[in-house]
Design a protein around this motif. Structure first.
Motif, PDB file in Angstrom:
ATOM      1  N   VAL A 312       1.085  -1.221  -0.042  1.00  0.00           N
ATOM      2  CA  VAL A 312       0.164  -0.126   0.042  1.00  0.00           C
ATOM      3  C   VAL A 312       0.666   1.146  -0.081  1.00  0.00           C
ATOM      4  CG1 VAL A 312      -1.430   1.336   1.454  1.00  0.00           C
ATOM      5  CG2 VAL A 312      -1.924  -1.019   0.922  1.00  0.00           C
ATOM      6  N   HIS A 313       1.764   1.159   0.771  1.00  0.00           N
ATOM      7  CA  HIS A 313       2.897   2.320   0.850  1.00  0.00           C
ATOM      8  C   HIS A 313       3.319   2.638  -0.343  1.00  0.00           C
ATOM      9  CE1 HIS A 313       6.424   4.589   3.024  1.00  0.00           C
ATOM     10  NE2 HIS A 313       5.281   5.344   3.187  1.00  0.00           N
ATOM     11  N   ALA A 314       4.003   1.589  -1.146  1.00  0.00           N
ATOM     12  CA  ALA A 314       4.614   1.915  -2.328  1.00  0.00           C
ATOM     13  C   ALA A 314       3.719   2.168  -3.349  1.00  0.00           C
ATOM     14  CB  ALA A 314       5.061   0.048  -2.629  1.00  0.00           C
ATOM     15  N   ILE A 377      11.172  -1.890  -5.780  1.00  0.00           N
ATOM     16  CA  ILE A 377      11.519  -2.832  -6.958  1.00  0.00           C
ATOM     17  C   ILE A 377      12.938  -3.615  -6.661  1.00  0.00           C
ATOM     18  CG2 ILE A 377      12.353  -2.691  -9.190  1.00  0.00           C
ATOM     19  CD1 ILE A 377      10.820  -0.210  -9.667  1.00  0.00           C
ATOM     20  N   ARG A 378      13.605  -2.747  -5.961  1.00  0.00           N
ATOM     21  CA  ARG A 378      14.947  -3.510  -5.455  1.00  0.00           C
ATOM     22  C   ARG A 378      14.470  -4.758  -4.619  1.00  0.00           C
ATOM     23  NH1 ARG A 378      20.619  -0.877  -4.369  1.00  0.00           N
ATOM     24  NH2 ARG A 378      19.707   0.998  -5.535  1.00  0.00           N
ATOM     25  N   GLY A 381      11.215  -6.711  -6.653  1.00  0.00           N
ATOM     26  CA  GLY A 381      10.856  -6.842  -8.034  1.00  0.00           C
ATOM     27  C   GLY A 381       9.810  -5.868  -8.612  1.00  0.00           C
ATOM     28  N   ILE A 382       9.879  -5.877  -9.878  1.00  0.00           N
ATOM     29  CA  ILE A 382       8.837  -5.081 -10.564  1.00  0.00           C
ATOM     30  C   ILE A 382       7.467  -5.355 -10.453  1.00  0.00           C
ATOM     31  CG2 ILE A 382       8.385  -4.669 -12.996  1.00  0.00           C
ATOM     32  CD1 ILE A 382      10.527  -2.863 -12.635  1.00  0.00           C
ATOM     33  N   GLY A 383       7.608  -6.725 -10.176  1.00  0.00           N
ATOM     34  CA  GLY A 383       5.922  -7.205  -9.964  1.00  0.00           C
ATOM     35  C   GLY A 383       5.205  -6.544  -8.991  1.00  0.00           C
ATOM     36  N   VAL A 384       5.873  -5.794  -8.289  1.00  0.00           N
ATOM     37  CA  VAL A 384       4.867  -4.861  -7.092  1.00  0.00           C
ATOM     38  C   VAL A 384       4.072  -3.973  -7.901  1.00  0.00           C
ATOM     39  CG1 VAL A 384       5.069  -3.350  -5.381  1.00  0.00           C
ATOM     40  CG2 VAL A 384       6.793  -5.144  -5.246  1.00  0.00           C
ATOM     41  N   PHE A 385       4.496  -3.456  -8.992  1.00  0.00           N
ATOM     42  CA  PHE A 385       3.775  -2.488  -9.671  1.00  0.00           C
ATOM     43  C   PHE A 385       3.296  -3.139 -11.137  1.00  0.00           C
ATOM     44  CE2 PHE A 385       7.054  -0.358  -7.244  1.00  0.00           C
ATOM     45  CZ  PHE A 385       6.113   0.635  -6.534  1.00  0.00           C
TER      46      PHE A 385
END
Ligand SMILES: Cc1cc2nc3c(=O)[nH]c(=O)nc-3n(C[C@H](O)[C@H](O)[C@H](O)COP(=O)(O)OP(=O)(O)OC[C@H]3O[C@@H](n4cnc5c(N)ncnc54)[C@H](O)[C@@H]3O)c2cc1C
Length: 391
Positions: A312-314, A377-378, A381-385
């Motif tokens: 949520v924060h990201a 992301i670090r 991974g990119i999957g978060v987005f």
């Protein structure tokens, strides 16, 4: 997937729009002229917020609020974002950190704030501490059962509309002990240095305050020693969603004005929208709003579904970054479509242009949002987005 708003959400969106059109828009010109909402108009607006059933928009019913979901809050805030001069802030949002208070603190601060009988300002930023709150120099020391606060706070929004301030200080000057304190007005041993002018005119002020040994009782500490940043994190998520909602509302209003003007304005014997140079600007504006709004409601929905706190924060950071920057581009284009008229102060687009700029600065600059996004992301991974699945 269902992207439609429920009948209740639509009803709240309409209420937000009607409140904006009927109560707030008529105050734009006087606020811009005066530099802020004149004192003598404030109580009437506050009463109207109550009468319209918009008091305590962001708190649970047990804490005196409306008990709205995040999507419901977003539906209202998006419409409030149409107004200029920060008049949306007339619809107060008591700081989220108050819900972590003791029962007495909730009774004395949160519940009356939700009802609009009290209002709090939030003071973290200092001359030496902006994006990096560890540089805060305001200290809190406990002596003979009283906390003594010493330090200087800048940009304290709505200080002149508030009757208490939540002050972020380091206990014993230790940056590992950031802690929040409830400080009632009139504040003892404090100097209101000034309330400077800013690029935007805003309903209320942004004050600079110097605490010179201000004393508060032990019972005025909010949360525990060292919890200051943790309690503020939830506030950041909410504030970033609010900024994104306002950015979408502001961009939409500017785009509507530009679109109408492109039809009515004739040059070279035709409406200016017939020139592809103009029509492409309208197309880009619409696409940016489309993307920003889709993202906004997705993140609000994720919060309601209980997505984990880190994600949520990201997502709130990504959202605030995208919506504030997209709105800046949209409003800039809208002003261009309006030509010289867009540069006139009496034109809402001129005011939106000035107003929108701060959204890339407060509640974490665009660069700080990128730091948060890149950090996620670090780590994950990119999957978060990129993933649509959020479980
Ligand atoms: C109108 C207004 C109202 C405000 N209201 C409040 C309020 O009510 N309460 C409150 O406490 N504060 C408030 N603020 C303060 C606001 O939150 C800060 O201005 C903001 O966090 C940035 O801090 P700064 O201005 O000190 O800039 P700095 O932190 O000094 O940043 C300067 C520049 O350096 C960049 N930078 C800094 N660190 C990094 C990094 N790690 N990576 C990349 N770039 C970086 C920034 O992005 C920026 O471009 C308000 C500000 C404004 C303008």
């Amino acid at each position: 997937m269902n992207f439609d708003l429920s009948p209740r959400e639509k009803e709240l969106s309409k209420k937000g729009r009607d409140f904006c059109d009927q109560v707030l828009l008529p105050l734009e010109a006087v606020t811009d002229e005066h530099g802020e909402l004149p004192m003598e108009r404030r109580e009437a607006v506050r009463q109207q917020v109550r009468d319209w059933g918009l008091a305590g928009i962001n708190h649970s019913r047990e804490n005196g609020g409306l008990g709205l979901t995040m999507v419901e809050q977003t539906a209202i805030e998006e419409q409030l974002g149409r107004v200029t001069n920060g008049l949306w802030s007339c619809v107060w949002r008591p700081p989220v950190s108050l819900k972590f208070g003791t029962e007495t603190q909730k009774h004395d601060y949160l519940i009356p704030s939700s009802h609009g009988h009290r209002r709090g300002a939030f003071a973290i930023t200092e001359p030496e501490a902006g994006s990096d709150p560890r540089r805060v120099k305001t200290s809190a020391r406990l002596k003979n059962g009283q906390w003594h606060l010493t330090g200087e706070k800048w940009f304290v929004t709505s200080y002149n509309a508030s009757d208490f301030v939540i002050v972020h200080a380091h206990v014993d000057d230790d940056p590992d002990k950031p802690t929040l304190f409830l400080v009632d007005k009139p504040v003892n041993n404090m100097v209101h240095l000034r309330s400077p002018k800013f690029m935007h005119n805003f309903a209320f002020d942004h004050a600079e305050l110097r605490f010179e040994g201000t004393t508060v009782g032990e019972d005025k500490m909010l949360g525990k020693i060292g919890q200051g940043l943790e309690l503020t994190k939830d506030w950041f998520v909410e504030a970033r969603l609010q900024i994104a909602s306002h950015a979408v509302g502001a961009a939409t209003r500017a785009a509507e004005i530009a679109n109408d003007y492109a039809t009515s304005r004739h040059q070279f014997d035709r409406p200016i929208r017939d020139f592809q140079g103009v029509e492409f600007m309208l197309a880009d504006m619409a696409v940016e709003i489309f993307a920003a709004k889709s993202m906004l409601y997705r993140v609000a929905w994720e919060i309601d579904q209980g997505l984990d706190r880190k994600r949520v924060h990201a997502h709130a950071s990504a959202l605030k970054l995208y919506c504030s920057e997209a709105a800046g581009r949209v409003i800039d284009k809208a002003l261009q479509v309006l030509g010289g008229r867009g540069y006139m102060r009496e034109n809402p687009v001129e005011r939106l242009y000035r107003d929108i700029r701060v959204d890339r600065i407060w509640e974490g600059t665009s660069e700080i949002q990128r730091v948060v996004v890149a950090g996620q992301i670090r780590k994950r991974g990119i999957g978060v987005f990129s993933e649509v699945a959020w479980a």
